[in-house]
Design a protein around this motif. Structure first.
Motif, PDB file in Angstrom:
ATOM      1  N   THR A 145       5.443  -4.941   6.497  1.00 47.05           N
ATOM      2  CA  THR A 145       5.169  -5.642   5.237  1.00 47.05           C
ATOM      3  C   THR A 145       6.282  -5.381   4.226  1.00 47.05           C
ATOM      4  O   THR A 145       6.848  -6.307   3.644  1.00 47.05           O
ATOM      5  CB  THR A 145       3.812  -5.200   4.652  1.00 47.05           C
ATOM      6  N   GLU A 146       6.606  -4.110   4.042  1.00 46.70           N
ATOM      7  CA  GLU A 146       7.623  -3.739   3.047  1.00 46.70           C
ATOM      8  C   GLU A 146       9.012  -4.218   3.464  1.00 46.70           C
ATOM      9  O   GLU A 146       9.802  -4.677   2.630  1.00 46.70           O
ATOM     10  CB  GLU A 146       7.633  -2.222   2.861  1.00 46.70           C
ATOM     11  N   PRO A 151       9.412  -9.131   1.209  1.00 45.57           N
ATOM     12  CA  PRO A 151      10.632  -9.677   0.596  1.00 45.57           C
ATOM     13  C   PRO A 151      10.996 -11.079   1.060  1.00 45.57           C
ATOM     14  O   PRO A 151      11.603 -11.844   0.298  1.00 45.57           O
ATOM     15  CB  PRO A 151      11.720  -8.667   0.995  1.00 45.57           C
ATOM     16  N   PHE A 152      10.643 -11.454   2.292  1.00 46.48           N
ATOM     17  CA  PHE A 152      11.059 -12.767   2.807  1.00 46.48           C
ATOM     18  C   PHE A 152      10.442 -13.936   2.026  1.00 46.48           C
ATOM     19  O   PHE A 152      11.176 -14.792   1.516  1.00 46.48           O
ATOM     20  CB  PHE A 152      10.761 -12.867   4.306  1.00 46.48           C
ATOM     21  N   PRO A 153       9.109 -14.019   1.891  1.00 48.80           N
ATOM     22  CA  PRO A 153       8.552 -15.147   1.128  1.00 48.80           C
ATOM     23  C   PRO A 153       9.003 -15.169  -0.330  1.00 48.80           C
ATOM     24  O   PRO A 153       9.165 -16.244  -0.918  1.00 48.80           O
ATOM     25  CB  PRO A 153       7.035 -14.939   1.226  1.00 48.80           C
ATOM     26  N   ILE A 154       9.203 -13.972  -0.916  1.00 54.42           N
ATOM     27  CA  ILE A 154       9.697 -13.922  -2.300  1.00 54.42           C
ATOM     28  C   ILE A 154      11.083 -14.561  -2.368  1.00 54.42           C
ATOM     29  O   ILE A 154      11.361 -15.384  -3.248  1.00 54.42           O
ATOM     30  CB  ILE A 154       9.761 -12.463  -2.805  1.00 54.42           C
ATOM     31  N   VAL A 246       2.249 -16.305   1.634  1.00 53.74           N
ATOM     32  CA  VAL A 246       2.753 -16.176   3.005  1.00 53.74           C
ATOM     33  C   VAL A 246       2.794 -14.706   3.436  1.00 53.74           C
ATOM     34  O   VAL A 246       2.600 -14.389   4.606  1.00 53.74           O
ATOM     35  CB  VAL A 246       4.152 -16.832   3.132  1.00 53.74           C
ATOM     36  N   THR A 247       3.037 -13.801   2.480  1.00 52.83           N
ATOM     37  CA  THR A 247       3.041 -12.362   2.814  1.00 52.83           C
ATOM     38  C   THR A 247       1.704 -11.953   3.415  1.00 52.83           C
ATOM     39  O   THR A 247       1.642 -11.258   4.437  1.00 52.83           O
ATOM     40  CB  THR A 247       3.323 -11.515   1.557  1.00 52.83           C
ATOM     41  N   LEU A 400       1.884  -2.558   7.096  1.00 47.53           N
ATOM     42  CA  LEU A 400       1.732  -2.801   8.529  1.00 47.53           C
ATOM     43  C   LEU A 400       2.694  -1.862   9.268  1.00 47.53           C
ATOM     44  O   LEU A 400       3.832  -2.251   9.596  1.00 47.53           O
ATOM     45  CB  LEU A 400       2.037  -4.277   8.836  1.00 47.53           C
ATOM     46  N   PRO A 401       2.255  -0.605   9.509  1.00 50.60           N
ATOM     47  CA  PRO A 401       3.143   0.388  10.147  1.00 50.60           C
ATOM     48  C   PRO A 401       3.415   0.010  11.600  1.00 50.60           C
ATOM     49  O   PRO A 401       2.477  -0.160  12.395  1.00 50.60           O
ATOM     50  CB  PRO A 401       2.344   1.688  10.059  1.00 50.60           C
TER      51      PRO A 401
END
Length: 404
Positions: A145-146, A151-154, A246-247, A400-401
């Motif tokens: 997630t991190e 960061p991708f959808p942003i 989307v995240t 999401l580890p």
């Protein structure tokens, strides 16, 4: 049907506490409401009174596409709702009805067509590759997630909006404060006011723009006096916030694929089915808690033998419609071969999510990148230890580890 028959079908009001649910569990209260009937009555944790809830696929499409149900009338009402604070801006597109709604949506339509979305495809893929490479370079374990899903959808929505890359972090922080119910109304309202001011400045600078990004299109429309600056800002804020959904969606998608490795393996071995599979994942994933924005019946309407009276508040559940067994055989099963798949995950009717095509593009790019570039990815913790968001309107993993 006689008046007497209709009046006898009024269901009791059911409390819907909308508690935080683990993983992608389907809401058990919604399951009961779907079982109780096509039209039920609910009371949510905030607001006042009760509202109708419509859950069948055909009825959801009817209500969302019928001018007898309006959004504008919600503005002056404290309708029962999930959100603890209700601070819509006058002229915000989510609370407009046609023709004003149509006029406002038209101003940015070009950015969300197939051509408009294709305009950002290559840049989006390049940004995604950078994020995945950085994650791989840092080595396992990682928080997917991190590292990628946040960061991708942003980055993509900022690219589409025409917001400078240097402002991404600030826009993301505002979005999180607006969407969370755990900080209180004051914090949420301040974040919304700050985002409003930001887009007011950005759009105001672009009144003569010929750019294809959203703020340029809005600035040009304001310059031509087709829409007001206030309307443009309200739409920009909605699109910016919506872009981050989307995240959460992709977080749930990858949580499912990582806990059901047979699904991931099939997508790896049959890449040609991925677009269809993503549609099925979009149908199946419970995107949100409870329900979103209500509508108000503008005249008496009968649905499935129930008389909804003028002035009554009405909610539709897209989650329930996506599990309607009349439309989706064996609806609780993830079936990548499901066809046709007329899911309503992006809504329906005039308020259909304008970013639906963009969200599909991002989901396809993410699935391609993660499955193909990190083939050994697996959860770094037990499935039940993946933390999901608390007190949020939109559902998704907090983290999401993963390892590989």
């Amino acid at each position: 049907m006689s008046e007497e028959t209709i009046s006898q079908t009024v269901p009791p009001v059911r409390d819907w506490p909308a508690v935080d649910l683990p993983g992608s569990d389907f809401d058990p209260v919604l399951t009961e409401l779907m079982r109780e009937g096509p039209v039920t009555r609910i009371s949510l944790p905030n607001g006042e009174g009760w509202a109708w809830l419509v859950t069948r696929h055909d009825d959801v499409r009817l209500v969302t596409n019928d001018p007898r149900f309006g959004r504008e009338a919600v503005m002056d009402r404290q309708v029962t709702r999930l959100a603890p604070h209700f601070i819509p801006a006058r002229g915000a597109v989510g609370f407009l009805d046609p023709p004003d709604h149509t006029r406002l949506r038209r101003s940015v339509a070009a950015a969300f067509t197939a051509r408009g979305v294709e305009r950002v495809r290559e840049r989006s893929r390049a940004m995604l590759d950078e994020l995945v490479d950085a994650m791989l370079g840092a080595g396992p374990p990682a928080d997917l997630t991190e590292a990628v899903l946040s960061p991708f959808p942003i980055a993509v929505i900022c690219e589409l909006m025409g917001a400078p890359a240097t402002d991404r972090h600030t826009l993301h922080t505002w979005t999180q404060l607006i969407l969370s119910s755990s900080h209180g109304a004051e914090v949420s309202e301040r974040a919304k006011n700050e985002m409003n001011a930001y887009f007011s400045d950005l759009i105001g600078l672009r009144s003569d723009s010929t750019g294809e990004d959203v703020t340029s299109l809005l600035g040009a429309a304001v310059g031509r006096q087709e829409i007001t600056l206030e309307e443009a800002v309200g739409l920009a804020v909605l699109l910016q916030i919506g872009g981050e959904a989307v995240t959460n969606n992709s977080g749930q998608m990858f949580h499912l694929l990582l806990t059901r490795p047979e699904l991931a393996e099939r997508l790896r071995s049959e890449p040609e089915i991925r677009p269809r599979a993503i549609d099925e994942l979009l149908r199946w994933i419970p995107h949100r808690n409870a329900v979103g924005l209500s509508r108000i019946a503008l005249e008496d309407v009968e649905i499935k033998g129930v008389r909804i009276r003028a002035g009554d508040a009405v909610y539709v559940s897209y989650l329930a419609a996506n599990r309607d067994p009349e439309i989706f055989p064996d609806p609780d099963t993830v079936d990548f071969d499901r066809s046709p798949n007329p899911h309503v995950s992006f809504g329906f009717g005039p308020h259909y999510c304008p970013g639906g095509m963009l969200a599909r593009l991002e989901s396809e790019l993410l699935v391609d990148a993660v499955l193909d570039q990190v083939p050994g990815m697996k959860l770094a913790v037990a499935p039940e230890d993946v933390p999901f968001k608390k007190g949020a309107l939109i559902r998704g993993p907090e983290a999401l580890p993963v390892t590989w």
